[in-house]
Every structure is written in structure tokens, then in C-alpha cells.
Scaffold this motif. Structure first.
Motif, mmCIF file in Angstrom:
data_model
loop_
_atom_site.group_PDB
_atom_site.id
_atom_site.type_symbol
_atom_site.label_atom_id
_atom_site.label_comp_id
_atom_site.label_asym_id
_atom_site.label_seq_id
_atom_site.Cartn_x
_atom_site.Cartn_y
_atom_site.Cartn_z
ATOM 1 N N PHE A 81 0.830 -1.204 0.000
ATOM 2 C CA PHE A 81 0.000 0.000 0.000
ATOM 3 C C PHE A 81 0.868 1.259 0.000
ATOM 4 O O PHE A 81 0.650 2.182 -0.793
ATOM 5 N N LEU A 82 1.849 1.308 0.899
ATOM 6 C CA LEU A 82 2.697 2.499 1.013
ATOM 7 C C LEU A 82 3.498 2.738 -0.263
ATOM 8 O O LEU A 82 3.609 3.880 -0.738
ATOM 9 N N ASP A 83 4.058 1.667 -0.821
ATOM 10 C CA ASP A 83 4.881 1.816 -2.028
ATOM 11 C C ASP A 83 4.042 2.321 -3.192
ATOM 12 O O ASP A 83 4.430 3.248 -3.913
ATOM 13 N N ARG A 84 2.850 1.741 -3.394
ATOM 14 C CA ARG A 84 1.994 2.182 -4.494
ATOM 15 C C ARG A 84 1.345 3.529 -4.197
ATOM 16 O O ARG A 84 1.076 4.308 -5.110
ATOM 17 N N MET B 34 3.756 6.113 -5.317
ATOM 18 C CA MET B 34 3.729 6.236 -6.777
ATOM 19 C C MET B 34 2.451 6.944 -7.245
ATOM 20 O O MET B 34 2.480 7.774 -8.151
ATOM 21 N N GLY B 35 1.324 6.595 -6.614
ATOM 22 C CA GLY B 35 0.049 7.170 -7.011
ATOM 23 C C GLY B 35 -0.019 8.671 -6.825
ATOM 24 O O GLY B 35 -0.736 9.368 -7.550
ATOM 25 N N LEU B 36 0.722 9.207 -5.870
ATOM 26 C CA LEU B 36 0.718 10.648 -5.611
ATOM 27 C C LEU B 36 1.177 11.455 -6.820
ATOM 28 O O LEU B 36 0.771 12.602 -7.005
ATOM 29 N N THR B 37 2.022 10.860 -7.653
ATOM 30 C CA THR B 37 2.538 11.586 -8.819
ATOM 31 C C THR B 37 1.913 11.142 -10.134
ATOM 32 O O THR B 37 1.930 11.894 -11.106
ATOM 33 N N VAL C 270 -5.825 5.626 -3.945
ATOM 34 C CA VAL C 270 -5.834 6.647 -2.888
ATOM 35 C C VAL C 270 -4.755 7.698 -3.163
ATOM 36 O O VAL C 270 -4.978 8.900 -3.015
ATOM 37 N N GLY C 271 -3.572 7.227 -3.595
ATOM 38 C CA GLY C 271 -2.498 8.161 -3.930
ATOM 39 C C GLY C 271 -2.877 9.075 -5.078
ATOM 40 O O GLY C 271 -2.574 10.281 -5.052
ATOM 41 N N ALA C 272 -3.554 8.526 -6.088
ATOM 42 C CA ALA C 272 -3.953 9.331 -7.237
ATOM 43 C C ALA C 272 -4.942 10.421 -6.840
ATOM 44 O O ALA C 272 -4.837 11.574 -7.286
ATOM 45 N N VAL C 273 -5.907 10.072 -5.987
ATOM 46 C CA VAL C 273 -6.885 11.069 -5.533
ATOM 47 C C VAL C 273 -6.191 12.172 -4.739
ATOM 48 O O VAL C 273 -6.402 13.365 -4.990
ATOM 49 N N VAL D 35 -10.310 10.672 -11.471
ATOM 50 C CA VAL D 35 -10.436 9.901 -12.710
ATOM 51 C C VAL D 35 -9.286 8.895 -12.824
ATOM 52 O O VAL D 35 -9.482 7.762 -13.281
ATOM 53 N N THR D 36 -8.076 9.296 -12.402
ATOM 54 C CA THR D 36 -6.938 8.371 -12.422
ATOM 55 C C THR D 36 -7.201 7.173 -11.515
ATOM 56 O O THR D 36 -6.923 6.021 -11.881
ATOM 57 N N ALA D 37 -7.744 7.439 -10.321
ATOM 58 C CA ALA D 37 -8.083 6.337 -9.415
ATOM 59 C C ALA D 37 -9.143 5.435 -10.045
ATOM 60 O O ALA D 37 -9.052 4.194 -9.968
ATOM 61 N N THR D 38 -10.132 6.043 -10.682
ATOM 62 C CA THR D 38 -11.178 5.271 -11.358
ATOM 63 C C THR D 38 -10.596 4.428 -12.482
ATOM 64 O O THR D 38 -11.040 3.294 -12.734
ATOM 65 N N TYR D 39 -9.583 4.966 -13.150
ATOM 66 C CA TYR D 39 -8.884 4.239 -14.220
ATOM 67 C C TYR D 39 -8.297 2.930 -13.693
ATOM 68 O O TYR D 39 -8.474 1.862 -14.295
ATOM 69 N N PHE D 40 -7.620 2.976 -12.542
ATOM 70 C CA PHE D 40 -7.023 1.765 -11.969
ATOM 71 C C PHE D 40 -8.106 0.748 -11.594
ATOM 72 O O PHE D 40 -7.975 -0.456 -11.872
#
Length: 429
Positions: A28-31, A34-37, A161-164, A284-289
Motif C-alpha cells: 500500500f505504502l509503495d503504491r 507512486m500514485g501521488l505523482t 488513494v495516492g492518485a486522488v 479519474v486516475t483512481a477510477t482508471y485503476f
């Protein structure tokens, strides 16, 4: 051995349960980092003055670095240990983030993207192998696949979560960043840097692995074996026309779809109000995953519709993708764009299983790793070429034009998969 249905977390011993929880938190932490960017990277590059062609080149550098590094580093974790290799990957990610935050120069950004590719190549399969080995020792005679699936479910959640949050931060703290002389997107990158530091220390403390004797020749041998790996994989594909056709179709598939996955935020953002645009991009990025994961879960049901003729399923999927990609390019409003993009993402998820099924059916266990390496190589090359091509077309004409032209590669993939249908039908007689 327990089946997946019989697998129960509650019946595992304390050591095995803790092992799953640790791996879940780690993934979770590693992804999450990554999701933050991932939601804002294209927007951050545009904000740094990069045009679409330069953005495509940078992602091409990432793909080619991953491609060239993944083969020689494939056996390194087996030689010196999974934990030190993963820690090196985290350091590479930290260097990449630091370089990105420090510059708007294309060549330094290129180095940053090379470090991203380097980190991905090092990460590939390291802690997955550690998890399986340690779990089997802690819970003997228990099927590890349900445990691995349970642990890895944290991947998509971390990315989403990171993407949002990565999209939300520029809208919330962007004004503060601008007053301090930074880009509004730097806040997402700074947050990613902080979480990645947390991943480094969490790995140091929570991931326990017996130290192995360092083999100074492992890396050198890995690079020395690259030509042999590529030659063996190439000869295998040439001797098996079905594999050659499949790999060619996957290359054209990536040439068409990767530019959509990379540069869609730069196309969608002008459709949105500036005050909340980045937040929407993150959602939308989170929805994409999640849509890709949903598509993957639908794949077996769709395959049954085509009577488990995987090549025919793949041909239909590519044809649908081509039509949806053209439809996506023609959208002028955000609601229509998001709706079509979600459908596009679901179909992307559907495409993975049929292709893998055909590949694994065509090779034996002694050839499987070699062929998977070749598949990765071909797909990364297709993705890189498609990005450079689409970036050039988008810069001269427009992003929708680049996507529509790119859909032609999907039609080529459809033709190739229909050839595959005929070959598999002949082989099955």
C-alpha cells in the motif's frame, strides 16, 4: 494443500497472518507513493514548459530504461537478496523525485525518468518472491496464491488513494507553493518523496530476510547474459509463428493505447474549472485503476462468450478498443470524456487475460521466463515508439488527431489476431 475456497485468514498461525499484514502495508505504502505523482506527472511536465513531444520522449526514456535494465537485473535479487535490491530501487525513486523537483531542464528531467525506469526494473518481482518464500515457511502446506492475492489487493488501493490525494494537493496547497516560488504540482512530488522515505525505513525495519553472501559478479553476469536471453527468446518466437504473431499484435496494441494512458490528463484538464481540475484528474486516475481491475475480473466471463477461443476474444477486444479510442478523441466535454475513458479502461483490463493465456499455452515451463522477458521487451518497445509518434503528431496537429491516427495500430493488431485465430484453429485439429 488448501484450495482457494478453503483458504481462511483466521485459520493461519500468528506468524503467517502478521506476514500478510506487513506485506499489505508495504505494498500500500509503495503504491501510494507512486500514485501521488501518477495523476499529475503529465500536467507537472506541461507546467515546466514541456510540449507533448518532449513529454512523450521522457516517457519513452522511462520505457527504454526499464526495458534495458529489467533483463540484467532479473536474477540479481536471487543472488544478493530481495531486500537490498528493493532498497536500491527505493533510493533510485528518491533520486528521481529529487531531480524532478530541482529542475525544469529537459535533460535533467530525462535523467529523472531514467531513474524511474531503473527503480521499476529493480522492483520487478523482488518482494513478491520474498513474500511467497517466507509465507510458505510460516504456513506449510497452505496454498500461497490466495494469500498473495489478498496481500496484493493493497496495490490498487494504494495507487487509487495516492492518485486522488495527488490530484487534490495542488488544488489545496498550490497557491502556497506558488507564493514560495514552486510549481503547484511540486506539493504532490514532495508528498511522494516523504512517503517514499517512509517506504525505505519501513522496508528496513519490517521486512526480515536472512542476509546472503554478496556475489560481486552477479550484476556483471546479468548484463553479460542479456544478448543470450534476447537471442534465445527471439529464436523461440521465430520457431513458433503463433508467438511471433501474438507479440507483434501486442506491440501494435501498446503503440496505440500507451499514448492515451500517458497524455490524457493534458487533454482533459482544459475541459475543467481551474479551481478543482487537478482533484478531478486524480479521481479519474483512481477510477482508471479500478476500471482496469474490473475489466480483468470480467475477462473470464467474456472469454466464455467466445467459447474460450482466446485469440478471437483478443481480436474483439482490440476492435472495441479501436472504436472507443476514436470516440474518446471526439469528446469535447468532460462528462462524455470521463464516461468513454472509463469504458476504455475496462476494455484494457479485459485484454490482459486472453493474451497471457495464449502465450502460456504455447510455451513450456523451461521456456516461460525467456518468453515473458521477450514479451516485456516487445511491449516496452511498442509503448516507447507509440509515445514518440503520438507526441510528434499531437504537437503538429492535436492530441485527438494523435489518438485517432494511433487507433490505426489497433486495427493492425485486430488483423494480426484474426490471423492468430486461423493458426490456432489449424493447430487444434
Amino acid at each position: 494443500m488448501a484450495t482457494e475456497i478453503e483458504f481462511s485468514f483466521a485459520t493461519l498461525n500468528g506468524s503467517a497472518r502478521r506476514h500478510i499484514r506487513v506485506f499489505q502495508m508495504h505494498q500500500f505504502l509503495d503504491r501510494f507513493a507512486m500514485g501521488l505523482t501518477v495523476a499529475v506527472v503529465a500536467l507537472a511536465l506541461t507546467d515546466r514548459g514541456m510540449d507533448l513531444f518532449q513529454i512523450s520522449l521522457l516517457f519513452g526514456i522511462y520505457s527504454l530504461t526499464t526495458l534495458t535494465m529489467e533483463l540484467p537485473f532479473g536474477g540479481l535479487a536471487d543472488s544478493i537478496g530481495r531486500k537490498p535490491v528493493f532498497l536500491t530501487a527505493v533510493v533510485a525513486s528518491l533520486i528521481s523525485l529529487a531531480l524532478f523537483l530541482s529542475t525544469s531542464d529537459f535533460y535533467v528531467l530525462a535523467l529523472s525518468f531514467a531513474f524511474i525506469g531503473f527503480g521499476r526494473a529493480l522492483r520487478s518481482g523482488t518482494l513478491d518472491a520474498w513474500f511467497v518464500e517466507t509465507f510458505k515457511a510460516a504456513a506449510q502446506n497452505v496454498d500461497f496464491q490466495p494469500a498473495l492475492a489478498k496481500a496484493q489487493s493493497a496495490n490498487a488501493v494504494g495507487l487509487a488513494v495516492g492518485a486522488v490525494l495527488g490530484g487534490l494537493l495542488p488544488d489545496i496547497l498550490g497557491s502556497v507553493a506558488k507564493r514560495l516560488g514552486f510549481s503547484i504540482y511540486d506539493v504532490s512530488y514532495l508528498a511522494s518523496f516523504g512517503v517514499m522515505l517512509g517506504v525505505f525505513f519501513f522496508t528496513m525495519l519490517a521486512i526480515v530476510e536472512n542476509p546472503r553472501q554478496m556475489n560481486s559478479g552477479a550484476l556483471r553476469q546479468g548484463f553479460a547474459n542479456v544478448p543470450t536471453v534476447i537471442k534465445d527468446a527471439g529464436l523461440l518466437a521465430l520457431k513458433h509463428p503463433t508467438l511471433s504473431i501474438l507479440l507483434a499484435s501486442l506491440a501494435f496494441f501498446l503503440m496505440a493505447t500507451n499514448p492515451v494512458e500517458v497524455i490524457w490528463p493534458t487533454h482533459a484538464k482544459p475541459m475543467l474549472d481551474e479551481s478543482y481540475a487537478n482533484t478531478v484528474i486524480g479521481v479519474v486516475t483512481a477510477t482508471y485503476f479500478f476500471s482496469i481491475a474490473f475489466g480483468a475480473s470480467l475477462s473470464p466471463h467474456i472469454s466464455r462468450i467466445f467459447r474460450r477461443r482466446h485469440a478471437l476474444t483478443l481480436a474483439a477486444t482490440f476492435a472495441c478498443l479501436a472504436g472507443v479510442q476514436i470516440t474518446l478523441a471526439l469528446q469535447g466535454g468532460i462528462i462524455g470524456f470521463v464516461a468513454v475513458f472509463i469504458l476504455y479502461s475496462v476494455i484494457l483490463g479485459v485484454s490482459e487475460t486472453p493474451a497471457s493465456s495464449i502465450l502460456h499455452r504455447c510455451v513450456g515451463d523451461h521456456q516461460r521466463s525467456t518468453m515473458l522477458s521477450l514479451r516485456s521487451l516487445i511491449q516496452q518497445l511498442g509503448a516507447a515508439l507509440g509515445l514518440v509518434f503520438a507526441g510528434a503528431v499531437a504537437e503538429i496537429y492535436s492530441t485527438p488527431t494523435a489518438w485517432i491516427v494511433g487507433a490505426l495500430f489497433l486495427f493492425i493488431a485486430v488483423v494480426l489476431t484474426f490471423v492468430l485465430v486461423k493458426r490456432l484453429a489449424l493447430e487444434s485439429r
